[in-house]
Write a protein that holds these residues in place. Sequence first.
Motif, mmCIF file in Angstrom:
data_model
loop_
_atom_site.group_PDB
_atom_site.id
_atom_site.type_symbol
_atom_site.label_atom_id
_atom_site.label_comp_id
_atom_site.label_asym_id
_atom_site.label_seq_id
_atom_site.Cartn_x
_atom_site.Cartn_y
_atom_site.Cartn_z
ATOM 1 N N ARG A 58 0.925 -1.103 -0.160
ATOM 2 C CA ARG A 58 -0.007 -0.069 0.042
ATOM 3 C C ARG A 58 1.010 1.188 0.159
ATOM 4 N NH1 ARG A 58 -5.603 -0.810 1.698
ATOM 5 N NH2 ARG A 58 -5.438 1.201 1.764
ATOM 6 N N SER A 59 0.394 2.272 -0.635
ATOM 7 C CA SER A 59 1.358 3.490 -0.705
ATOM 8 C C SER A 59 1.269 4.063 0.676
ATOM 9 C CB SER A 59 0.651 4.449 -1.712
ATOM 10 O OG SER A 59 -0.440 5.056 -1.479
ATOM 11 N N ALA A 60 2.191 4.686 0.864
ATOM 12 C CA ALA A 60 2.556 5.470 2.260
ATOM 13 C C ALA A 60 3.453 6.555 2.233
ATOM 14 C CB ALA A 60 2.965 4.308 3.303
ATOM 15 N N LYS A 61 3.256 7.451 2.944
ATOM 16 C CA LYS A 61 3.968 8.781 2.846
ATOM 17 C C LYS A 61 4.664 8.514 4.060
ATOM 18 C CE LYS A 61 0.663 11.498 0.399
ATOM 19 N NZ LYS A 61 -0.264 12.625 0.097
ATOM 20 N N SER A 62 6.165 8.512 3.653
ATOM 21 C CA SER A 62 7.331 8.243 4.491
ATOM 22 C C SER A 62 7.803 9.583 5.501
ATOM 23 C CB SER A 62 8.395 7.666 4.020
ATOM 24 O OG SER A 62 8.739 8.567 3.094
ATOM 25 N N CYS A 63 7.209 10.619 5.134
ATOM 26 C CA CYS A 63 7.636 11.789 6.172
ATOM 27 C C CYS A 63 7.061 11.849 7.369
ATOM 28 C CB CYS A 63 7.516 13.000 5.367
ATOM 29 S SG CYS A 63 5.885 13.671 4.876
ATOM 30 N N THR A 64 5.566 11.228 7.543
ATOM 31 C CA THR A 64 5.004 11.126 8.905
ATOM 32 C C THR A 64 4.833 9.978 9.431
ATOM 33 O OG1 THR A 64 2.970 11.199 7.757
ATOM 34 C CG2 THR A 64 3.606 13.408 8.416
ATOM 35 N N ARG A 65 5.810 8.989 9.174
ATOM 36 C CA ARG A 65 5.767 7.692 9.971
ATOM 37 C C ARG A 65 6.889 7.367 10.273
ATOM 38 N NH1 ARG A 65 3.376 2.375 6.931
ATOM 39 N NH2 ARG A 65 1.742 3.782 6.692
ATOM 40 N N PHE A 66 7.148 6.798 11.278
ATOM 41 C CA PHE A 66 8.534 6.354 12.148
ATOM 42 C C PHE A 66 8.854 5.122 11.645
ATOM 43 C CE2 PHE A 66 6.110 8.986 15.514
ATOM 44 C CZ PHE A 66 7.186 10.094 15.552
ATOM 45 N N ALA A 67 10.187 5.241 11.576
ATOM 46 C CA ALA A 67 10.875 3.935 11.191
ATOM 47 C C ALA A 67 10.653 2.614 11.997
ATOM 48 C CB ALA A 67 12.490 4.293 11.189
ATOM 49 N N VAL A 68 10.396 2.906 13.086
ATOM 50 C CA VAL A 68 10.050 1.832 14.262
ATOM 51 C C VAL A 68 8.790 1.147 13.706
ATOM 52 C CG1 VAL A 68 11.781 2.469 15.903
ATOM 53 C CG2 VAL A 68 9.314 3.342 16.022
ATOM 54 N N GLN A 69 7.788 1.925 13.036
ATOM 55 C CA GLN A 69 6.688 1.466 12.614
ATOM 56 C C GLN A 69 6.696 0.552 11.490
ATOM 57 O OE1 GLN A 69 4.940 5.650 12.363
ATOM 58 N NE2 GLN A 69 3.165 4.532 13.508
ATOM 59 N N ALA A 70 7.901 0.506 10.867
ATOM 60 C CA ALA A 70 8.057 -0.335 9.659
ATOM 61 C C ALA A 70 8.776 -1.442 10.086
ATOM 62 C CB ALA A 70 8.938 0.561 8.463
ATOM 63 N N ASP A 71 9.125 -1.822 11.387
ATOM 64 C CA ASP A 71 9.548 -3.176 11.754
ATOM 65 C C ASP A 71 8.958 -4.069 11.311
ATOM 66 O OD1 ASP A 71 11.654 -4.928 13.120
ATOM 67 O OD2 ASP A 71 10.353 -4.652 14.897
ATOM 68 N N GLY A 72 9.638 -5.088 10.471
ATOM 69 C CA GLY A 72 8.978 -6.413 10.269
ATOM 70 C C GLY A 72 8.249 -6.307 8.789
ATOM 71 N N GLN A 73 8.044 -5.147 8.185
ATOM 72 C CA GLN A 73 7.316 -4.794 7.008
ATOM 73 C C GLN A 73 8.180 -4.740 5.635
ATOM 74 O OE1 GLN A 73 5.533 -0.861 8.277
ATOM 75 N NE2 GLN A 73 3.580 -2.344 8.399
ATOM 76 N N GLU A 74 7.762 -4.826 4.423
ATOM 77 C CA GLU A 74 8.260 -4.893 3.247
ATOM 78 C C GLU A 74 7.994 -3.605 2.863
ATOM 79 O OE1 GLU A 74 8.111 -7.724 -0.790
ATOM 80 O OE2 GLU A 74 7.807 -8.571 1.121
ATOM 81 N N ILE A 75 9.031 -3.023 2.389
ATOM 82 C CA ILE A 75 9.171 -1.958 1.766
ATOM 83 C C ILE A 75 9.631 -1.715 0.178
ATOM 84 C CG2 ILE A 75 9.949 0.773 1.787
ATOM 85 C CD1 ILE A 75 10.130 0.258 4.798
ATOM 86 N N LEU A 76 8.856 -1.088 -0.521
ATOM 87 C CA LEU A 76 9.203 -0.909 -2.034
ATOM 88 C C LEU A 76 9.570 0.678 -2.197
ATOM 89 C CD1 LEU A 76 9.797 -2.410 -4.725
ATOM 90 C CD2 LEU A 76 7.422 -1.730 -5.324
ATOM 91 N N THR A 77 10.828 1.140 -2.721
ATOM 92 C CA THR A 77 11.170 2.388 -3.193
ATOM 93 C C THR A 77 11.163 2.498 -4.548
ATOM 94 O OG1 THR A 77 13.449 2.212 -2.984
ATOM 95 C CG2 THR A 77 12.117 2.643 -0.621
ATOM 96 N N VAL A 78 11.544 3.664 -4.946
ATOM 97 C CA VAL A 78 11.578 3.955 -6.537
ATOM 98 C C VAL A 78 12.758 3.190 -7.068
ATOM 99 C CG1 VAL A 78 13.024 6.002 -6.273
ATOM 100 C CG2 VAL A 78 11.319 5.607 -8.390
ATOM 101 N N GLU A 79 13.846 2.864 -6.285
ATOM 102 C CA GLU A 79 15.038 2.343 -6.452
ATOM 103 C C GLU A 79 14.856 0.910 -6.742
ATOM 104 O OE1 GLU A 79 16.628 5.670 -3.835
ATOM 105 O OE2 GLU A 79 14.709 4.217 -3.801
#
Length: 177
Positions: A58-79
């Motif tokens: 799901r799309s998410a705006k990374s400027c208002t989300r803490f890194a610790v909230q991403a623990d265990g998650q899968e992230i896709l960036t433009v790279e």
Amino acid sequence: MAAKRRIRVTINGQIYEHEVEPRLLLIDYLRDVAGLLGTHYGCDTTSCGACTIIVDGRSAKSCTRFAVQADGQEILTVEGLACDGRLHPIQEAFRDHHGLQCGFCTPGFLMTALAFLSETPDPSKDQIREVLAGNLCRCTGYQGIVDAVEDAATRLKTGTRKRGNAGSAAGAKPLMR
């Protein structure tokens, strides 16, 4: 100062583990810790969409989300879009329809559109405009971006590539990992 927390995230198919401050923003983690500079700061308020990434599909705006909230998650960036030196079909569509100018907002538009197309593979122009309303571009007139997303939907459905990447989309990364 709060104690650091260990997080483990998968970014573009690669596992990253780091100790981070609980208040570290995800965009800062991506740029300053993981070294992935494609995600951009634009406004720090989720208004512009330049920081958009995909988290667990799901799309998410990374400027208002803490890194610790991403623990265990899968992230896709433009790279993580291009594969083996070949652009992802959505990147090709943006190139072919001039859906970018300076390029600053492009990563956010690409990630927003990619997440949207995974859920809405045959969108109308009105649906495309609505989903892109959360992303700002100060250079283009948006029509090229809308046309690019519409064309990307077709490319993703049919597996076709155009221009410099003739042939099928074989070898292209799937819409979502």
